[in-house]
Design an enzyme around this catalytic site. Structure first.
Site, PDB file in Angstrom:
ATOM      1  N   ASP A  11       0.873  -1.167   0.000  1.00  0.00           N
ATOM      2  CA  ASP A  11       0.000   0.000   0.000  1.00  0.00           C
ATOM      3  C   ASP A  11       0.917   1.226   0.000  1.00  0.00           C
ATOM      4  O   ASP A  11       2.008   1.189   0.566  1.00  0.00           O
ATOM      5  CB  ASP A  11      -0.871  -0.022   1.262  1.00  0.00           C
ATOM      6  CG  ASP A  11      -1.658   1.262   1.433  1.00  0.00           C
ATOM      7  OD1 ASP A  11      -2.336   1.666   0.481  1.00  0.00           O
ATOM      8  OD2 ASP A  11      -1.557   1.873   2.519  1.00  0.00           O
ATOM      9  N   ASP A  58      -1.707  -0.839   6.041  1.00  0.00           N
ATOM     10  CA  ASP A  58      -1.966  -0.355   7.400  1.00  0.00           C
ATOM     11  C   ASP A  58      -3.400   0.089   7.636  1.00  0.00           C
ATOM     12  O   ASP A  58      -3.740   0.467   8.753  1.00  0.00           O
ATOM     13  CB  ASP A  58      -1.020   0.816   7.720  1.00  0.00           C
ATOM     14  CG  ASP A  58      -1.277   2.026   6.818  1.00  0.00           C
ATOM     15  OD1 ASP A  58      -1.998   1.871   5.811  1.00  0.00           O
ATOM     16  OD2 ASP A  58      -0.749   3.112   7.117  1.00  0.00           O
ATOM     17  N   ASP A  63      -7.084  -2.089   3.505  1.00  0.00           N
ATOM     18  CA  ASP A  63      -6.070  -3.083   3.141  1.00  0.00           C
ATOM     19  C   ASP A  63      -6.417  -4.479   3.661  1.00  0.00           C
ATOM     20  O   ASP A  63      -5.790  -5.463   3.237  1.00  0.00           O
ATOM     21  CB  ASP A  63      -4.698  -2.682   3.707  1.00  0.00           C
ATOM     22  CG  ASP A  63      -4.182  -1.389   3.101  1.00  0.00           C
ATOM     23  OD1 ASP A  63      -4.322  -1.219   1.885  1.00  0.00           O
ATOM     24  OD2 ASP A  63      -3.659  -0.550   3.861  1.00  0.00           O
TER      25      ASP A  63
END
Length: 649
Positions: free
Chosen positions: A348, A544, A548
C-alpha cells in the site's frame, strides 16, 4: 473483514491438531526430572572409576539409566499407549525406541552403553527444551510487562489508583515520570520522552507532546503528562501483541508438522525392520546370535530420528524470537517459513511506502519576483493558510514555521482555494486550474513537479501567478532501501494506491518499484493480490488501513504496519511494530536463513543415520560410539538452530 475467513485461508497450516504435535508439551517432569538426571549422571561417572567390582559397576549403570531416564520410560510407554488408543493403531514415539534399545543393550550385558544412551538422549531433550524456552523468551517476556494499575483523575480532580481492567474509553489518567503507561490513549496535557521499545522495537526513546498517541506498557521518561483513554483494555496494541504471542506458540511450520506426522510412522518402520535386520545378520551374513542381536540394538540406536525431530522447531522459534526483539511479530512459524518462497510483494502506498502525510518539497517564484517580495509573499501565504483547515495547509504551516504573520482575513472559495486582501491587494491561493494568466516559466515548473507526482498550489493576485508550492507525501528512505533489497532477490514489487496513476508512477520511479497500480478502489485490492499470486506465486501484502484488510487476507503472507488500524493487525499474519520496511527486508533474510538452516539440519541428521547403519552392517560401529555420534548429532542440530537467535547478516 471476518476473522473466520482469515482462519480458513490458513487451514493448511493451522488446521492440524496441535495437541498431537506440540513438541513443547513434554515438560520431562520439571525440576525433579532435572535433579534425578544429575543424580543418574553422578552414578554413571562414579561407575567409570569402578574397575574391579562388576556388580557395583553394573548397579551404578542401571541406577544411572533409571534415574536419568525415568521420564523417558514413562513417556515412552504411557504416551505410546495414549496415542495408539486415540489413533486406533500402534503409534510409538522416539522415547519408546530408545527404551527398547537400552533394554536390549542390558540383555546382552552392555550396561554402560545402555546408561550412556539414556543419559545423552535425556540430556539432549533437556537441551532442546532449554533451546525452545530460550527462543520463546523474547516473546513471552512481553506477558510480564502488562501494566496492572493506573492513576485515574476523578471528576473532583483527585487521583485514585485503580486496576487497569476497570478503565473505560474517555477516562483521564495521570502518568508520572518513570511510570509505565497504563493503556493506549492521547496526551492532552504535558509532554515527555517515552521508551516504546516493547511495542515498536525502537531503541531510542520518542518525544511525546499534546495530541500524540501513547501505548500501554511503554515506559515514561522524566516528564509527566495527562492522557485520555482511547481504547478498551482488550483492544490495546499491547493486547494485540499478547494475542500474537499465544498464536505463535501453537502455529508451527509445514516442515515441523510433516516431521511430527512422520515421526510415529518412521519409528514403527524401525521397529518392523529390527527383527528383519536380526534375521539377516543371523542367516544371511552369519554374524551369530550374540553379534546379530548386538548389531540390531546398534541399528535401533543409529536409525532413531532424534536429530530429525529437532531440525525445525528450535530453529523456527529462535528466528521468531530474533524478529520479536526487532519489532517484527509473527503469528506462527508457518508464515515465517512461507516467506522464504516469496516471489512478489505488494505495498500500500500511503503510510507504508510513504510518510503518510504531505510535506512541502519545492518552493518556486517567477524570476521577476525580487527576494524582498518573496519574503513578503511567503508571510502572506502562511498567514492565509493559518486560517484554513485543509490538510495541505498543515504541510505549508509546518514547512514555514518561523514566518512573520500579517493581519488579514482569509476566506475559503469552495473548489478553488483561499482569498484574502492585504494592503489593498487581493491575493489568491489555489489549484492551477483556477488561474488563467500563467507565465510559461510557471507552467514549465508545474509540469515538471506534477510529472514527479507532486501537488502544485499557485500563489498570486487575481491577475497574476507569482509563485508555486509543490507538496507531496514523500517516500521513506527505508522504503527505497527495502525495494532495492527485493530487487536483488528477484522479487517482483508492486505499489497499490488509490491515487491517480500518474502520482503513483512518480513515487514508483523514486523508489524503483517494478509495477504501479493506480486509481485502485479498496474492494479491488484483493483482486490484484489474487492476480499476482497467479502470475508469480507466493505473494505478500503490506498495508496499514481498513481498506487493506481484504488484500492482507488474500495474500499468502499479510503484513500489517504497527501504526495501522486494529483490523489490519487482526487479519494480518505478522506485524511490523515500527513502520520501517527495512525490518521486512530483514525478516525475509531471516526466513531464507531459517529455510536453509532447517534443510542443513535435515540433511545432516539423515546422513548421520545412514553413516551409522552402514558402519554397523560392516561391523565397524561399537554401541558406545553409536550412542555418542547419534545423540551428538541431535545436540549439533539443536545448537545449529540456536544460531538464529543472533542477528542475521
Amino acid at each position: 473483514m471476518n476473522k473466520e475467513k482469515h482462519n480458513r485461508k490458513h487451514e493448511g497450516h493451522e488446521g492440524h491438531d496441535h495437541s498431537e504435535h506440540d513438541h513443547s508439551g513434554h515438560s520431562h517432569g520439571g525440576k525433579s526430572a532435572v535433579v534425578l538426571f544429575f543424580l543418574g549422571l553422578v552414578a554413571y561417572i562414579v561407575g567409570l572409576f569402578i574397575k574391579d567390582n562388576d556388580i557395583i559397576r553394573n548397579v551404578l549403570n542401571i541406577s544411572a539409566l533409571v534415574l536419568s531416564g525415568y521420564h523417558i520410560i514413562i513417556e515412552g510407554v504411557t504416551d505410546t499407549i495414549k496415542a495408539s488408543i486415540k489413533a486406533r493403531r500402534f503409534k510409538p514415539n522416539i522415547h519408546l525406541l530408545m527404551l527398547v534399545a537400552a533394554v536390549g543393550a542390558m540383555i546382552i550385558a552392555e550396561y554402560r552403553e545402555a546408561a550412556l544412551l539414556i543419559l545423552i538422549f535425556a540430556g539432549a531433550h533437556f537441551l532442546e527444551e532449554y533451546a525452545e524456552g530460550r527462543s520463546k523468551k523474547e516473546i513471552t517476556n512481553l506477558l510480564k510487562l502488562n501494566p496492572t494499575t493506573a492513576r485515574l483523575i476523578k471528576t473532583d480532580g483527585n487521583i485514585e489508583i485503580v486496576d487497569v481492567s476497570v478503565l473505560k474509553i474517555g477516562d483521564k489518567l495521570q502518568v508520572l515520570n518513570g511510570d509505565q503507561v497504563p493503556t493506549d490513549g492521547i496526551i492532552y496535557e504535558g509532554q515527555s520522552v517515552i521508551d516504546q521499545s516493547v511495542i515498536t522495537g525502537e531503541s531510542i526513546p520518542v518525544d511525546k507532546k499534546v495530541g500524540d498517541s501513547v501505548f500501554g506498557s511503554t515506559i515514561n521518561g522524566t516528564g509527566a503528562f495527562k492522557m485520555e483513554v482511547t481504547k478498551d483494555n482488550k483492544d490495546t496494541v499491547f493486547a494485540k501483541i499478547v494475542e500474537l504471542v499465544s498464536q505463535t506458540q501453537s502455529n508451527i511450520s509445514k516442515t515441523a508438522v510433516f516431521i511430527k506426522k512422520l515421526e510415529p510412522i518412521y519409528v514403527t518402520v524401525i521397529f518392523l525392520l529390527a527383527p528383519l535386520f536380526y534375521l539377516l545378520g543371523l542367516y544371511v551374513f552369519n554374524w551369530g546370535q550374540t553379534d546379530s542381536f548386538y548389531r540390531t540394538m546398534v541399528f535401533l540406536i543409529g536409525a532413531s530420528p532424534c536429530a530429525l525431530a529437532a531440525t525445525d522447531i528450535p530453529a523456527t522459534l529462535s528466528a521468531i524470537s530474533n524478529l520479536a526483539k526487532r519489532g517484527v511479530l509473527f503469528k506462527g512459524g508457518s508464515y515465517l517459513s512461507n516467506l522464504s518462497d516469496l516471489k512478489a510483494v505488494a505495498f500500500d502506498k500511503t503510510g507504508t511506502l510513504t510518510q503518510g502525510r504531505p510535506v512541502v518539497t519545492d518552493v518556486f517564484f517567477e524570476s521577476k519576483v525580487t527576494s524582498e517580495d518573496q519574503e513578503l509573499y511567503l508571510d502572506i501565504l502562511v498567514s492565509m493558510e493559518k486560517q484554513s483547515n485543509h490538510p495541505l495547509a498543515d504541510a505549508i504551516i509546518k514547512h514555514f514555521n518561523n514566518r512573520k504573520l500579517v493581519k488579514l482575513t482569509a476566506g475559503n472559495i469552495v473548489g478553488v482555494g483561499l482569498a484574502a486582501t492585504y494592503m489593498d491587494v487581493s491575493y489568491h491561493v489555489g489549484k492551477p486550474s483556477s488561474y488563467k494568466n500563467v507565465s510559461q516559466e510557471i507552467v514549465k515548473q508545474t509540469e515538471n513537479y506534477e510529472y514527479n507526482g507532486k501537488t502544485v498550489i499557485y500563489f498570486g493576485t487575481d491577475e497574476k501567478v507569482y509563485g508555486l508550492i509543490a507538496i507531496q507525501d514523500i517516500p521513506k528512505e527505508t522504503s527505497k532501501e527495502a525495494i532495492e533489497y527485493f530487487k536483488t532477490q528477484n522479487i517482483h514489487t508492486v505499489m497499490i494506491t488509490g491515487d491517480a496513476k500518474r502520482t503513483g508512477e512518480a513515487i514508483g520511479r523514486q523508489l524503483g518499484i517494478d509495477e504501479v497500480k493506480g486509481n485502485v478502489l479498496p474492494e479491488d485490492k484483493s483482486k490484484i493480490i489474487t492476480e499476482l499470486k497467479g502470475l508469480y506465486g507466493t505473494t505478500a501484502m503490506l498495508g496499514d488501513g481498513v481498506n487493506d484488510a481484504p488484500a492482507l487476507v488474500a495474500a499468502d503472507i499479510g503484513i500489517a504496519m504497527g501504526e495501522g488500524t486494529d483490523i489490519a493487525i487482526d487479519v494480518a499474519d505478522a506485524v511490523l511494530m515500527k513502520n520501517d520496511l527495512n525490518k521486512f527486508a530483514y525478516t525475509h533474510r531471516v526466513s531464507k536463513k531459517l529455510r536453509s538452516l532447517v534443510w542443513q539440519n535435515i540433511i545432516f541428521s539423515m546422513l548421520v543415520v545412514l553413516f551409522l547403519i552402514s558402519m554397523n552392517i560392516l561391523g565397524m560401529m561399537d554401541m558406545g560410539y553409536a550412542v555418542l555420534i547419534h545423540e551428538g548429532s541431535t545436540l549439533v542440530v539443536i545448537l545449529n538452530g540456536l544460531r538464529l537467535l543472533r542477528e542475521v547478516k
